[in-house]
Design a protein around this motif. Structure first.
Motif, PDB file in Angstrom:
ATOM      1  N   GLY A 181      -2.900  26.507  70.004  1.00  0.00           N
ATOM      2  CA  GLY A 181      -1.776  26.903  71.027  1.00  0.00           C
ATOM      3  C   GLY A 181      -1.008  28.047  70.401  1.00  0.00           C
ATOM      4  N   PHE A 182      -0.714  28.092  69.141  1.00  0.00           N
ATOM      5  CA  PHE A 182       0.058  28.934  68.406  1.00  0.00           C
ATOM      6  C   PHE A 182      -0.761  30.437  68.470  1.00  0.00           C
ATOM      7  N   VAL A 183      -2.048  30.134  68.011  1.00  0.00           N
ATOM      8  CA  VAL A 183      -2.983  31.286  67.847  1.00  0.00           C
ATOM      9  C   VAL A 183      -3.254  31.857  69.220  1.00  0.00           C
ATOM     10  N   PHE A 184      -3.267  31.117  70.306  1.00  0.00           N
ATOM     11  CA  PHE A 184      -3.515  31.693  71.669  1.00  0.00           C
ATOM     12  C   PHE A 184      -2.300  32.274  72.176  1.00  0.00           C
ATOM     13  N   PHE A 185      -1.224  31.768  72.311  1.00  0.00           N
ATOM     14  CA  PHE A 185       0.068  32.254  73.060  1.00  0.00           C
ATOM     15  C   PHE A 185       0.826  33.112  72.256  1.00  0.00           C
ATOM     16  N   LEU A 186       1.034  32.791  71.096  1.00  0.00           N
ATOM     17  CA  LEU A 186       1.662  33.894  70.287  1.00  0.00           C
ATOM     18  C   LEU A 186       0.820  34.942  69.886  1.00  0.00           C
ATOM     19  N   GLY A 187      -0.298  34.571  69.802  1.00  0.00           N
ATOM     20  CA  GLY A 187      -1.246  36.079  69.623  1.00  0.00           C
ATOM     21  C   GLY A 187      -1.026  36.795  70.763  1.00  0.00           C
ATOM     22  N   TRP A 188      -1.013  36.256  71.886  1.00  0.00           N
ATOM     23  CA  TRP A 188      -0.978  37.307  73.052  1.00  0.00           C
ATOM     24  C   TRP A 188       0.328  37.984  73.017  1.00  0.00           C
ATOM     25  N   ARG A 189       1.206  37.305  72.394  1.00  0.00           N
ATOM     26  CA  ARG A 189       2.697  37.964  72.417  1.00  0.00           C
ATOM     27  C   ARG A 189       2.647  39.440  71.560  1.00  0.00           C
ATOM     28  N   PHE A 190       1.462  39.281  70.702  1.00  0.00           N
ATOM     29  CA  PHE A 190       1.391  40.555  69.557  1.00  0.00           C
ATOM     30  C   PHE A 190       0.562  41.685  70.342  1.00  0.00           C
TER      31      PHE A 190
ATOM     32  N   LEU B 168      -9.404  23.616  83.345  1.00  0.00           N
ATOM     33  CA  LEU B 168      -9.895  23.659  81.820  1.00  0.00           C
ATOM     34  C   LEU B 168      -8.556  24.063  80.831  1.00  0.00           C
ATOM     35  N   TYR B 169      -8.021  25.144  81.481  1.00  0.00           N
ATOM     36  CA  TYR B 169      -6.929  25.769  80.588  1.00  0.00           C
ATOM     37  C   TYR B 169      -5.782  24.754  80.567  1.00  0.00           C
ATOM     38  N   VAL B 170      -5.385  24.220  81.887  1.00  0.00           N
ATOM     39  CA  VAL B 170      -4.193  23.298  81.616  1.00  0.00           C
ATOM     40  C   VAL B 170      -4.679  21.985  80.862  1.00  0.00           C
ATOM     41  N   PHE B 171      -5.735  21.424  80.926  1.00  0.00           N
ATOM     42  CA  PHE B 171      -6.425  20.431  80.178  1.00  0.00           C
ATOM     43  C   PHE B 171      -6.377  20.428  78.801  1.00  0.00           C
ATOM     44  N   CYS B 172      -6.792  21.692  78.408  1.00  0.00           N
ATOM     45  CA  CYS B 172      -6.914  21.774  76.812  1.00  0.00           C
ATOM     46  C   CYS B 172      -5.512  22.244  76.240  1.00  0.00           C
ATOM     47  N   PHE B 173      -4.572  22.790  76.878  1.00  0.00           N
ATOM     48  CA  PHE B 173      -3.413  23.212  76.375  1.00  0.00           C
ATOM     49  C   PHE B 173      -2.375  22.256  76.436  1.00  0.00           C
ATOM     50  N   MET B 174      -2.400  21.240  77.727  1.00  0.00           N
ATOM     51  CA  MET B 174      -1.324  20.566  77.823  1.00  0.00           C
ATOM     52  C   MET B 174      -0.978  19.470  76.628  1.00  0.00           C
ATOM     53  N   GLY B 175      -2.145  18.936  76.037  1.00  0.00           N
ATOM     54  CA  GLY B 175      -1.766  17.873  74.866  1.00  0.00           C
ATOM     55  C   GLY B 175      -1.302  18.539  73.962  1.00  0.00           C
ATOM     56  N   TYR B 176      -1.619  19.935  73.522  1.00  0.00           N
ATOM     57  CA  TYR B 176      -0.905  20.542  72.297  1.00  0.00           C
ATOM     58  C   TYR B 176       0.326  20.615  72.622  1.00  0.00           C
ATOM     59  N   CYS B 177       0.942  21.050  73.976  1.00  0.00           N
ATOM     60  CA  CYS B 177       2.433  21.250  74.216  1.00  0.00           C
ATOM     61  C   CYS B 177       3.132  20.036  74.194  1.00  0.00           C
ATOM     62  N   LEU B 178       2.623  19.073  74.681  1.00  0.00           N
ATOM     63  CA  LEU B 178       3.190  17.518  74.676  1.00  0.00           C
ATOM     64  C   LEU B 178       3.425  16.913  73.432  1.00  0.00           C
ATOM     65  N   ALA B 179       2.389  17.293  72.226  1.00  0.00           N
ATOM     66  CA  ALA B 179       2.495  16.410  71.228  1.00  0.00           C
ATOM     67  C   ALA B 179       3.627  16.356  70.415  1.00  0.00           C
ATOM     68  N   PRO B 180       4.534  17.370  70.182  1.00  0.00           N
ATOM     69  CA  PRO B 180       5.503  17.500  69.638  1.00  0.00           C
ATOM     70  C   PRO B 180       7.003  16.616  70.215  1.00  0.00           C
ATOM     71  N   PHE B 181       6.760  16.712  71.579  1.00  0.00           N
ATOM     72  CA  PHE B 181       7.400  15.780  72.504  1.00  0.00           C
ATOM     73  C   PHE B 181       7.763  14.385  72.264  1.00  0.00           C
ATOM     74  N   THR B 182       6.524  13.982  71.837  1.00  0.00           N
ATOM     75  CA  THR B 182       6.065  12.472  71.786  1.00  0.00           C
ATOM     76  C   THR B 182       5.985  12.040  70.202  1.00  0.00           C
ATOM     77  N   PHE B 183       5.512  12.832  69.422  1.00  0.00           N
ATOM     78  CA  PHE B 183       5.375  12.514  67.982  1.00  0.00           C
ATOM     79  C   PHE B 183       6.606  13.103  67.040  1.00  0.00           C
TER      80      PHE B 183
END
Length: 482
Positions: free
Chosen positions: A439-448, A409-424
């Motif tokens: 994606g920014f909220v979760f992963f950048l939030g974790w960095r903080f 579920l983790y890979v499925f939910c965030f894979m499209g978020y990561c791929l969208a800039p590559f395609t569009f």
């Protein structure tokens, strides 16, 4: 009406009938042409001289390039000539490496600037990115060949070029039909050994390559059919349509996840089909396994089982576009060891990957996402390894199905978020907005919050030299001791 117009008319009609762009159809035909070329090599050229093979692969590969891009194929020929002259004039020096890297990357970026549009186009710059890595790698391998063996790591010893490659050898390497258009990447050393029948002697009979080549081809057709059918239901247009934004947040996440999975099948099918050509040619011989079975996976660009069973993004990186990741790890990441900073080396390597793909801002966002996602996963690995309570829970056998479901579920939910800039490219912001920038909220939030949480959950240990696997696939790149 001339023959070229008739040919273009036929291809356009077929492309319209199957619902594919004409250039994509040309690309597919070009890849499939590689199979009779590979069989011709196995049955008729396998015992011919290396020169005959170089000429054959140069002519066939150049012709395939001309079929796709017309006289724009001259860009590749000119760059091969420049690389040959650099090696002949400057030999294996640092100046040769610096000029080679600068020239080829500048030429590629100028090509992107000239041919770039708001959509992904199949133009001469597409195979030129493959050629760029191939020629830069060749120059570095020749540079390594001038060093003493004790100055090289295991990979460099294996790939180092002791003898100066001829112009004909370089053309055969670059225009090899199985790898010229979309890869896979393979070294000049591999190509030279193949042309000189080294793999034929090691395998006992290079004709053994036909069966594994057909298997990869069959898998390629399977994924191509899967992509063609599935993309009729969830395509790029579905994600960018007005109706997409009318769905609930959960449905949007599911649709983007399905779209990403289907989109990746397009790349996988191409890589499997080109790998089949390389394998049936005999180029991919990779020694024997522990049971003495001959391996033909020397140019494998995707590990299907790892990819399909991925429960974290590290699995996707290990299994997807393997040869390009390995190239960046060996020729960029590891050679930045002098910086003494693993994170900086990782960031530079990923920035190089983004620039190598093109000038669109979306590429840089995509690889930035890869960076912060992999940093998050490394922190999770640290928690599991160092915190006894988390370690016991995570490694509890009864919870294995739960771990697998959560990981998928983790890979499925965030894979499209990561791929969208590559395609569009630049249109991905509306998609990000529809997903509330999760994606920014979760992963950048974790960095903080990581500096606050990790010290409390990870027991302190005596300071020692830090080693870790790089974000791009490869071996260790330790920090220097302080």
């Amino acid at each position: 009406m001339d023959s070229t117009s008739i040919q273009n008319g036929i291809l356009f009609s077929i492309a319209q009938a199957i619902g594919a762009p004409e250039q994509a159809l040309r690309l597919l035909i070009s890849i499939l042409i590689g199979y009779p070329i590979a069989l011709f090599n196995c049955f008729y050229l396998r015992h011919k001289s290396a020169i005959v093979k170089h000429v054959f692969f140069t002519i066939t590969g150049f012709s395939i390039g001309f079929f796709n891009f017309g006289w724009d194929i001259g860009h590749s020929f000119g760059c091969v000539l420049v690389q040959y002259l650099l090696i002949k004039i400057l030999s294996g020096t640092k100046m040769c490496v610096a000029l080679s890297f600068t020239f080829h990357m500048t030429y590629l970026l100028l090509g992107y600037y000239q041919t770039g549009t708001d959509t992904y186009d199949i133009k001469w710059s597409m195979p030129h990115c493959v050629l760029t890595l191939r020629l830069i790698g060749l120059c570095l391998d020749y540079y390594d060949g001038r060093k003493k063996p004790d100055q090289l790591n295991a990979h460099q010893k294996k790939m180092a070029l002791v003898q100066t490659p001829t112009f004909l050898e370089m053309c055969g390497h670059v225009y090899f039909p199985g790898g010229f258009l979309v890869g896979p990447q393979f070294s000049m050393k591999r190509y030279i050994d193949f042309a000189n029948n080294v793999y034929d002697k090691e395998s006992g009979d290079i004709m053994q390559c036909i069966r594994p080549g057909l298997i990869r081809a069959a898998l390629g057709f399977f994924y191509l059919a899967l992509y063609q059918v599935a993309s009729n239901f969830i395509s790029d247009s579905v994600i960018t349509s007005e109706s997409f934004y009318e769905h609930t947040f959960i449905i949007r996440v599911i649709l983007v996840g399905l779209w990403a999975k289907i989109s990746l099948y397009k790349y996988i099918s191409c890589w499997l089909l080109t790998e089949g050509v390389c394998t049936m040619s005999g180029l991919t011989y990779n020694g024997k396994d522990d049971k003495g079975k001959h391996l033909w996976n020397g140019c494998a660009n995707v590990k299907l089982r790892v990819f399909e069973n991925a429960t974290r993004f590290g699995h996707l990186i290990q299994s997807f576009n393997i040869n390009t990741n390995a190239w960046v790890a060996e020729y960029i990441y590891k050679r930045l060891r002098f910086l003494g900073n693993r994170s900086l080396s990782q960031a530079i390597a990923l920035f190089f990957l983004a620039a190598w793909h093109g000038l669109h801002f979306g590429y840089y966002v995509c690889f930035f996402m890869e960076l912060i996602v992999m940093l998050f996963e490394k922190d999770m690995e640290l928690l599991v390894a160092k915190n006894p309570a988390i370690h016991r829970v995570f490694n509890n056998p009864t919870l294995a199905p739960v771990r697998w479901v959560v990981g998928k579920l983790y890979v499925f939910c965030f894979m499209g978020y990561c791929l969208a800039p590559f395609t569009f490219f630049s249109d991905f912001w509306s998609i990000y907005g529809s997903l509330y920038y999760m994606g920014f909220v979760f992963f950048l939030g974790w960095r903080f919050v990581a500096p606050l949480i990790l010290p409390r959950l990870v027991p302190r240990s005596p300071r020692s030299e830090v080693t870790s696997e790089p974000i791009v696939d490869g071996s260790e790149h330790p920090k220097k001791k302080q």
